[in-house]
Design a protein around this motif. Structure first.
Motif, mmCIF file in Angstrom:
data_model
loop_
_atom_site.group_PDB
_atom_site.id
_atom_site.type_symbol
_atom_site.label_atom_id
_atom_site.label_comp_id
_atom_site.label_asym_id
_atom_site.label_seq_id
_atom_site.Cartn_x
_atom_site.Cartn_y
_atom_site.Cartn_z
ATOM 1 N N ILE A 45 0.843 -1.199 0.000
ATOM 2 C CA ILE A 45 0.000 0.000 0.000
ATOM 3 C C ILE A 45 0.877 1.248 0.000
ATOM 4 O O ILE A 45 0.586 2.237 -0.692
ATOM 5 N N ALA A 46 1.974 1.217 0.762
ATOM 6 C CA ALA A 46 2.887 2.369 0.802
ATOM 7 C C ALA A 46 3.475 2.632 -0.577
ATOM 8 O O ALA A 46 3.633 3.791 -0.986
ATOM 9 N N LYS A 47 3.812 1.570 -1.314
ATOM 10 C CA LYS A 47 4.322 1.759 -2.683
ATOM 11 C C LYS A 47 3.262 2.402 -3.564
ATOM 12 O O LYS A 47 3.551 3.320 -4.348
ATOM 13 N N MET A 48 2.026 1.938 -3.440
ATOM 14 C CA MET A 48 0.948 2.534 -4.236
ATOM 15 C C MET A 48 0.752 4.010 -3.883
ATOM 16 O O MET A 48 0.550 4.851 -4.761
ATOM 17 N N ARG A 49 0.802 4.320 -2.595
ATOM 18 C CA ARG A 49 0.681 5.725 -2.171
ATOM 19 C C ARG A 49 1.818 6.562 -2.771
ATOM 20 O O ARG A 49 1.607 7.690 -3.226
ATOM 21 N N HIS A 50 3.015 6.011 -2.729
ATOM 22 C CA HIS A 50 4.182 6.704 -3.284
ATOM 23 C C HIS A 50 3.937 7.080 -4.739
ATOM 24 O O HIS A 50 4.175 8.226 -5.157
ATOM 25 N N ASN A 51 3.437 6.124 -5.524
ATOM 26 C CA ASN A 51 3.205 6.381 -6.938
ATOM 27 C C ASN A 51 2.030 7.322 -7.151
ATOM 28 O O ASN A 51 2.046 8.166 -8.057
ATOM 29 N N LEU A 52 1.010 7.182 -6.337
ATOM 30 C CA LEU A 52 -0.143 8.073 -6.412
ATOM 31 C C LEU A 52 0.290 9.522 -6.189
ATOM 32 O O LEU A 52 -0.139 10.440 -6.904
ATOM 33 N N ARG A 53 1.176 9.717 -5.225
ATOM 34 C CA ARG A 53 1.638 11.072 -4.896
ATOM 35 C C ARG A 53 2.596 11.639 -5.939
ATOM 36 O O ARG A 53 2.839 12.846 -5.959
ATOM 37 N N LEU A 54 3.109 10.771 -6.806
ATOM 38 C CA LEU A 54 3.900 11.240 -7.941
ATOM 39 C C LEU A 54 3.010 11.780 -9.061
ATOM 40 O O LEU A 54 3.509 12.347 -10.036
ATOM 41 N N GLY A 55 1.708 11.586 -8.916
ATOM 42 C CA GLY A 55 0.771 12.012 -9.945
ATOM 43 C C GLY A 55 0.411 10.929 -10.932
ATOM 44 O O GLY A 55 -0.169 11.206 -11.988
ATOM 45 N N LEU A 56 0.738 9.665 -10.607
ATOM 46 C CA LEU A 56 0.429 8.533 -11.479
ATOM 47 C C LEU A 56 -0.956 7.982 -11.170
ATOM 48 O O LEU A 56 -1.426 8.050 -10.030
ATOM 49 N N ALA A 57 -1.607 7.436 -12.181
ATOM 50 C CA ALA A 57 -2.892 6.772 -11.974
ATOM 51 C C ALA A 57 -2.640 5.407 -11.350
ATOM 52 O O ALA A 57 -1.805 4.639 -11.834
ATOM 53 N N GLN A 58 -3.359 5.091 -10.288
ATOM 54 C CA GLN A 58 -3.073 3.880 -9.516
ATOM 55 C C GLN A 58 -4.356 3.110 -9.226
ATOM 56 O O GLN A 58 -5.345 3.665 -8.758
ATOM 57 N N GLY A 59 -4.325 1.821 -9.528
ATOM 58 C CA GLY A 59 -5.418 0.938 -9.176
ATOM 59 C C GLY A 59 -4.891 -0.229 -8.368
ATOM 60 O O GLY A 59 -3.704 -0.300 -8.031
ATOM 61 N N PHE A 60 -5.767 -1.166 -8.043
ATOM 62 C CA PHE A 60 -5.358 -2.337 -7.273
ATOM 63 C C PHE A 60 -6.243 -3.518 -7.626
ATOM 64 O O PHE A 60 -7.350 -3.360 -8.152
ATOM 65 N N PHE A 61 -5.735 -4.713 -7.358
ATOM 66 C CA PHE A 61 -6.511 -5.948 -7.445
ATOM 67 C C PHE A 61 -6.537 -6.602 -6.074
ATOM 68 O O PHE A 61 -5.584 -6.479 -5.288
ATOM 69 N N LEU A 62 -7.619 -7.307 -5.816
ATOM 70 C CA LEU A 62 -7.758 -8.007 -4.551
ATOM 71 C C LEU A 62 -6.945 -9.302 -4.558
ATOM 72 O O LEU A 62 -6.719 -9.907 -5.614
ATOM 73 N N PRO A 63 -6.529 -9.764 -3.374
ATOM 74 C CA PRO A 63 -5.945 -11.112 -3.303
ATOM 75 C C PRO A 63 -7.003 -12.141 -3.721
ATOM 76 O O PRO A 63 -8.207 -11.896 -3.597
ATOM 77 N N LEU A 64 -6.549 -13.267 -4.204
ATOM 78 C CA LEU A 64 -7.483 -14.346 -4.522
ATOM 79 C C LEU A 64 -7.900 -15.068 -3.251
ATOM 80 O O LEU A 64 -7.159 -15.080 -2.263
ATOM 81 N N PRO A 65 -9.086 -15.686 -3.247
ATOM 82 C CA PRO A 65 -9.522 -16.426 -2.053
ATOM 83 C C PRO A 65 -8.566 -17.571 -1.739
ATOM 84 O O PRO A 65 -8.256 -18.382 -2.605
ATOM 85 N N ARG A 66 -8.099 -17.613 -0.512
ATOM 86 C CA ARG A 66 -7.180 -18.650 -0.047
ATOM 87 C C ARG A 66 -7.548 -19.073 1.373
ATOM 88 O O ARG A 66 -8.052 -18.251 2.126
#
Length: 415
Positions: A45-66
Motif C-alpha cells: 500500500i505504501a508503494k501505491m501511495r508513493h506512486n499516487l503522490r507522484l501524480g500517477l494513476a493507480q489501481g489495485f486488485f484483490l488477493p485471490l480467495p485462499r
C-alpha cells in the motif's frame, strides 16, 4: 483520456515462504522462513501511495480467495494433509499482478478496445490454479465492453506468464505502439515459462498489426541465472528500453527491429562490466517501474535492494548524472515481496485506458488507501511460519480477513 494505470496486487493474508517457484532464486532461498503478511501488505500500500503522490494513476486488485479448497478437493486432498498440495492451495502469489494478464491498449488493436488475456501460468502448479479467479476479477474491473475485451487463457499446452514477458514501446501511451513479446526456449537449467506460440496466439486474438509486433527470445543464460521472467532483466516505457546487456538471445536483432518500427527509440543498455547478471538479478534492478511523471520526465522506481547494491547504485548515480532519458531514480521498500521473488514491477499490471471506464472500486485514492490500510492492520496475520501452513484456525482467519477486505471495497460477492 487514455493514461497508463498501474494495478498493484494487494498482498494476501496467506503470504508465506513455501519456496514453490523453481528458478526464482529469492523464493527458493527464503523457503521455510517466517513471513509477515501484514507488513508485506502495508509495504505494498505504501508503494501505491508513493506512486499516487507522484501524480500517477493507480489501481489495485484483490488477493485471490485462499486457501483454495476447490483445488484440494480436485486433488482428492481435502480430507488429509498433503504438505506440498496444501502449500499450493495457500499460495499468495497472485499479488504479482504482472503475471495476471497480457494487455494490448486500444491504440494497438483492430477494434479500438483494450484487450486483456488472462495468463494460464501452467508452468508452476501453484500458479496454474489462479487464472479462474483472476479472470473473474478482470471481468469485474474491466466490464465496460465498449472499451475492453477480457479473454480467457490460451490453451495450457503453451505456457503463458502474462505481462512479465511483454513490453510496449511508442511515442506515448495514448498512441499506437510496438508490442514486444519475449519468450524462452525449453531445455535449460530452469523452466522457460513463456512459450512463443502462446504470445503469437495472444497477438492474433488482440487484433494486433503484425508489422508492429516483435517476438524475441530471452537469453538462456539469463533464465539460468534466475531471470525467470523478462521483467527481471528488462523494462520499457514509451520510447525507452532499459535492459541488461545479457537479457536477450540476439540483442542486436531485437534492437534493430525496435529502431525500425520506432525510430525515436532510446535503448539504455547496462553492460555486464558495470553490473553483473548476478547483481542485476539479486538486486532486481530491472524489476522496476519505469514511468513517465506528469512533468514528462521518466523515472525508475527501484526496490531498496537495488539502491543498497554498490555496483548497481554506482551505475544509477552515473546514469542520472548523465544526459540520458531516465532522469530520476526513486527507491521503495517492498522487502517482504522481494524475499519471495517479486519486486516493484512484479506487483503491478500496466493498463492503458481512460480511468473513467474502469470500475471505480478498483481505483486508488488517498481515502481508499486509508481504508485498505485499516482493514489490513486489523485483520491480516502478523506472521506465518512454514509450520502453520495448513492450520485450520489460521485458515479461518485468512478467509475472514479476505472477506472483510472484499466487503470494505464493495466487492463482497467476489469473496
Amino acid at each position: 483520456m487514455l493514461r497508463e494505470i498501474n494495478f498493484d496486487g494487494i498482498v494476501g493474508p496467506s503470504h508465506n515462504y513455501a519456496g514453490l517457484s523453481l528458478g526464482n532464486l529469492a523464493a527458493t532461498r527464503h523457503a521455510g522462513d517466517t513471513a509477515f503478511p501484514r507488513e508485506a501488505a502495508l509495504q505494498g500500500i505504501a508503494k501505491m501511495r508513493h506512486n499516487l503522490r507522484l501524480g500517477l494513476a493507480q489501481g489495485f486488485f484483490l488477493p485471490l480467495p485462499r486457501p483454495n479448497r476447490a483445488f484440494l478437493h480436485d486433488m482428492c486432498a481435502d480430507g488429509e494433509f498433503d504438505p506440498a498440495l496444501t502449500a499450493m492451495a495457500w499460495s499468495a502469489s497472485s499479488m504479482w499482478t504482472a503475471n495476471a494478464a497480457t494487455v494490448s491498449p486500444a491504440p494497438d488493436t483492430a477494434d479500438g478496445r483494450c484487450h486483456l488475456t488472462v495468463a494460464n501460468l501452467v508452468t508452476m502448479p501453484h500458479r496454474s490454479i489462479e487464472w479462474p479467479d483472476t479472470l473473474r476479477q478482470l471481468r469485474i474491473a474491466f466490464a465496460d465492453q465498449t472499451h475492453f475485451a477480457v479473454h480467457g487463457p490460451v490453451p495450457p499446452t503453451f505456457g503463458d506468464e502474462g505481462a512479465a514477458n511483454h513490453m510496449r514501446m511508442g511515442a506515448s501511451h495514448a498512441e499506437a505502439g510496438v508490442e514486444i513479446f519475449i519468450y524462452g526456449r525449453p531445455g535449460g537449467k530452469f523452466p522457460a515459462r513463456q512459450h512463443e506460440q502462446a504470445f503469437r496466439a495472444i497477438a492474433r486474438r488482440h487484433g494486433l498489426n503484425p508489422g508492429r509486433c516483435i517476438f524475441a527470445e530471452q537469453a538462456p543464460e539469463a533464465i539460468a541465472a534466475g531471470a525467470f521472467h523478462n521483467d527481471v532483466v528488462a523494462v520499457a516505457n514509451e520510447d525507452v528500453l532499459f535492459c541488461h546487456e545479457q537479457a536477450f538471445a540476439d540483442k542486436d536483432a531485437l534492437y534493430a527491429a525496435i529502431r525500425e518500427k520506432l525510430p525515436t527509440a532510446k535503448i539504455v543498455e547496462v553492460p555486464a562490466s558495470a553490473v553483473s547478471l548476478a547483481d542485476a538479478i539479486s538486486s532486481y534492478l530491472f524489476n522496476a517501474q519505469l514511468v513517465t511523471l506528469p512533468e514528462e520526465v521518466q523515472a525508475l522506481i527501484v526496490p531498496t535492494e537495488a539502491w543498497d547494491n554498490a555496483p548497481v547504485r554506482a551505475f544509477l548515480d552515473a546514469m542520472v548524472a548523465g544526459n540520458g532519458p531516465i532522469r530520476k531514480v526513486l527507491p521503495v521498500d517492498v522487502r517482504q515481496s522481494m524475499a519471495n521473488g517479486g519486486g516493484p514491477a512484479c506487483l503491478r499490471l500496466r493498463v492503458v485506458a481512460d480511468p473513467a471506464t474502469v470500475d471505480p472500486r478498483f481505483m486508488l485514492d488517498e481515502a481508499r488507501a486509508d481504508l485498505l490500510e485499516g482493514v489490513i492492520a486489523r485483520h491480516w496475520p502478523e506472521r506465518i511460519s512454514s509450520a502453520e501452513i495448513g492450520n485450520e484456525a489460521l485458515a479461518d482467519r485468512i478467509r475472514n480477513a479476505h472477506g472483510h477486505l472484499c466487503e470494505a471495497v464493495g466487492l463482497k460477492d467476489y469473496g
